[in-house]
Design an enzyme around this catalytic site. Structure first.
Site, mmCIF file in Angstrom:
data_model
loop_
_atom_site.group_PDB
_atom_site.id
_atom_site.type_symbol
_atom_site.label_atom_id
_atom_site.label_comp_id
_atom_site.label_asym_id
_atom_site.label_seq_id
_atom_site.Cartn_x
_atom_site.Cartn_y
_atom_site.Cartn_z
ATOM 1 N N LYS A 1 0.835 -1.202 0.000
ATOM 2 C CA LYS A 1 0.000 0.000 0.000
ATOM 3 C C LYS A 1 0.874 1.259 0.000
ATOM 4 C CE LYS A 1 -4.243 -0.215 2.212
ATOM 5 N NZ LYS A 1 -5.145 -0.290 3.357
ATOM 6 N N THR B 1 -10.785 -1.884 13.257
ATOM 7 C CA THR B 1 -11.308 -2.509 14.486
ATOM 8 C C THR B 1 -12.446 -3.456 14.071
ATOM 9 O OG1 THR B 1 -12.687 -0.515 14.763
ATOM 10 C CG2 THR B 1 -10.722 -0.666 16.122
ATOM 11 N N GLU C 1 -14.422 9.362 14.033
ATOM 12 C CA GLU C 1 -14.632 9.889 12.673
ATOM 13 C C GLU C 1 -16.037 9.519 12.195
ATOM 14 O OE1 GLU C 1 -12.816 11.969 10.781
ATOM 15 O OE2 GLU C 1 -14.673 11.814 9.660
ATOM 16 N N CYS D 1 -18.943 -0.300 8.820
ATOM 17 C CA CYS D 1 -19.197 0.314 10.128
ATOM 18 C C CYS D 1 -20.478 -0.156 10.805
ATOM 19 C CB CYS D 1 -19.219 1.835 9.985
ATOM 20 S SG CYS D 1 -17.592 2.482 9.580
#
Ligand code: NAD
Ligand code: UDX
Length: 453
Positions: A35, A86, A152, A264
């Site tokens: 990356k 996470t 965020e 999420c």
């Protein structure tokens, strides 16, 4: 100020690039060498509209750098952000915090002078305390530091706009020094009158989960109302408009669909529910939302099977699935409804011909062999007995209906995002099924009867 962003993923890369756009010197650090090498060459490893230009211009201006070495980047930093993944922990769904804690330890070992260590990853209540404990254990004696929580709220596909024009910035900080650093960092946004919510670390952590759980609940609510609309003949889009105009409810996140997905909502609702159970205060609403959403994805496969004539006749038939990512504007396949729908269709013996404008490579990695990976929407439609629109990419909103009809074996459409008008589709000769405004049939996988509009 010098900023280090640990984790150059959807959040870290976007927020790092945006902080450099504010004028700060930012280094994005990632353990993934491929990356970082790609980013150094100007290649963006994810699809996020506008990110390539933002990264290129800030690299050119000398404000944005990439590295695999925390030892090189951390000592000179004023602020170090932890923006690593996470994901859900296997088994119980709680957040897997190993990447956060590993990053915290690496940061601590390299601290020098005063540094604010900021958790940007979405983490359960109490994680900040553990991060502080880890930093205290591993930091050199001469280092000074504070731990801060700054969750965020950006959405994929609109990430830069969301970061640059957020509804609010939430900061959990417990020292004046840390609060002042965060104020300086976000000054470009506070100058634009973006509200800043300063609070304690635990509260900031909980705000993030509560926000995601509330939005997931709102979507699930309208999905259930859509089911009721189908039974009663009401139109869910009018219901959404009618309730959304009430300022206390609000019109956003009232679009019914195949169930929420993404990196999420699914994992954060699971982690919040687990955390609440651990504290002896179960969140029954959130538990129900999780369950309803899981069932909904499978119920969408039922709809397609019904539209194709029912389980007893679908074997060997072909379905064109348009849209695989969990929403448009991203290549992200994490928890996408398509990951439940496509395998369920194939399990019923249907040949799946799938296409997505940006998600094909991630879809191949997630779904593997089985579907035919088409080169375009029209390639997917060739010989299909049914068209299922799973994700509302713009390019699917204005398909050439004559061409679609001539390619298909039977002009049947299941529009899971309501991007077409039922009357127009029927006038164009399609058998059309939307959400909350026209589905008729018998649910197979969930065993529930669904009724006509
Ligand atoms: P991601 O998987 O896209 O990126 C995480 C990156 O962290 C990966 O590139 C990985 O290689 C890197 N990494 C892991 N351990 C590392 C370490 N020790 N040092 C350096 N790099 C390391 O994840 P994401 O989608 O950007 O999510 C990051 C966090 O932000 C999560 O907690 C997520 O819940 C939260 N979040 C995500 C979104 C979103 O839309 N994706 C929005 C808000 C919050
Ligand atoms: C979400 C949150 O919105 C964001 O604040 C947080 O930081 C990360 O998680 P994201 O997952 O990128 O963002 O996408 P979002 O636009 O919220 O959509 C999530 C899922 O809900 C998608 O599958 C989408 O299709 C679905 N959705 C959204 C609906 O089905 N109906 C809606 O009205 C809105």
């Amino acid at each position: 100020m010098k900023v280090v962003m640990i984790g150059a993923g959807y959040v870290g890369l976007v927020t790092g690039a945006c902080f450099s756009e504010f004028g700060f010197d930012v280094t994005c650090v990632d353990v993934d060498e491929t990356k970082i090498r790609a980013l150094e060459k100007g290649e963006i490893p994810i699809y996020e509209p506008g990110l390539d230009d933002l990264v290129a211009s800030n690299c050119k201006a000398g404000r944005l750098h990439f590295s695999t070495s925390l030892a090189d980047a951390v000592p000179a930093a004023d602020l170090v952000f932890i923006a690593v993944g996470t994901p859900s922990r296997r088994g119980d769904g709680y957040a897997d915090l190993r990447y956060v804690y590993a990053a915290a330890e690496q940061v601590a070992l390299n601290l020098s002078g005063y540094t604010t260590v900021v958790t940007k990853s979405t983490v359960p209540v109490g994680t900040g305390k553990e991060v502080a404990r880890i930093v205290a254990k591993h930091a050199p004696a001469h280092a000074e530091w504070d731990v801060v929580s700054n969750p965020e709220f950006l959405r994929e596909g609109a990430a830069i706009e969301d970061f640059m024009r957020p509804d609010r910035v939430v900061i959990g900080a417990e020292s004046d020094r840390a609060r002042e650093q965060m104020r300086q960092l976000y000054r470009p946004l506070s100058l634009r009158e973006v509200p800043m919510v300063f609070t304690e670390i635990v509260t900031a952590e909980l705000i993030k989960y509560a926000a995601n759980a509330f939005l997931a609940t709102k979507i699930t609510f309208i999905n259930e109302i859509a089911d009721l609309c189908e039974k009663t003949g009401a139109n869910v889009q009018h219901v959404a408009k009618g309730i959304g105009l009430d300022g206390r409810i609000g019109s956003k996140f009232l679009h019914p669909g195949p169930g929420y997905g993404g990196s999420c909502f699914p994992k954060d609702t699971l982690a919040l529910a687990y955390s609440a159970r651990q504290h002896g205060t179960p969140l029954r609403i959130v538990e129900s939302v999780i369950d309803i959403n899981d069932r909904r994805k499978l119920a969408m496969a039922d709809r397609v099977i019904d539209a194709m004539g029912g389980l007893s006749v679908v074997r060997g038939k072909k379905v064109a699935v348009l849209g695989l990512t969990f929403k448009p504007g991203t290549d992200d396949m994490r928890e996408s409804p398509a990951l439940a729908i496509v395998p369920a269709l194939m399990a019923a013996g249907i040949e799946a011909r799938v296409f997505d404008p940006q998600g094909m490579s991630n879809a191949k990695a997630e779904i593997g062999v089985g579907p035919y990976y088409a080169s375009s929407a029209y390639d997917a439609l060739d010989g299909a007995d049914c068209l299922a629109i799973v994700t509302e990419w713009n390019e699917f909103r204005a398909l050439q209906l004559d061409r679609v009809k001539s390619l298909m074996n039977a002009p049947v459409m299941v529009d899971m995002r309501n991007i077409y008008v039922p009357e127009e589709m029927r006038a164009a000769g399609f058998t059309y099924y939307g959400i909350g405004r026209g589905y008729t049939g018998q649910s197979i996988l969930t065993g529930q009867a669904e009724a006509a509009e």
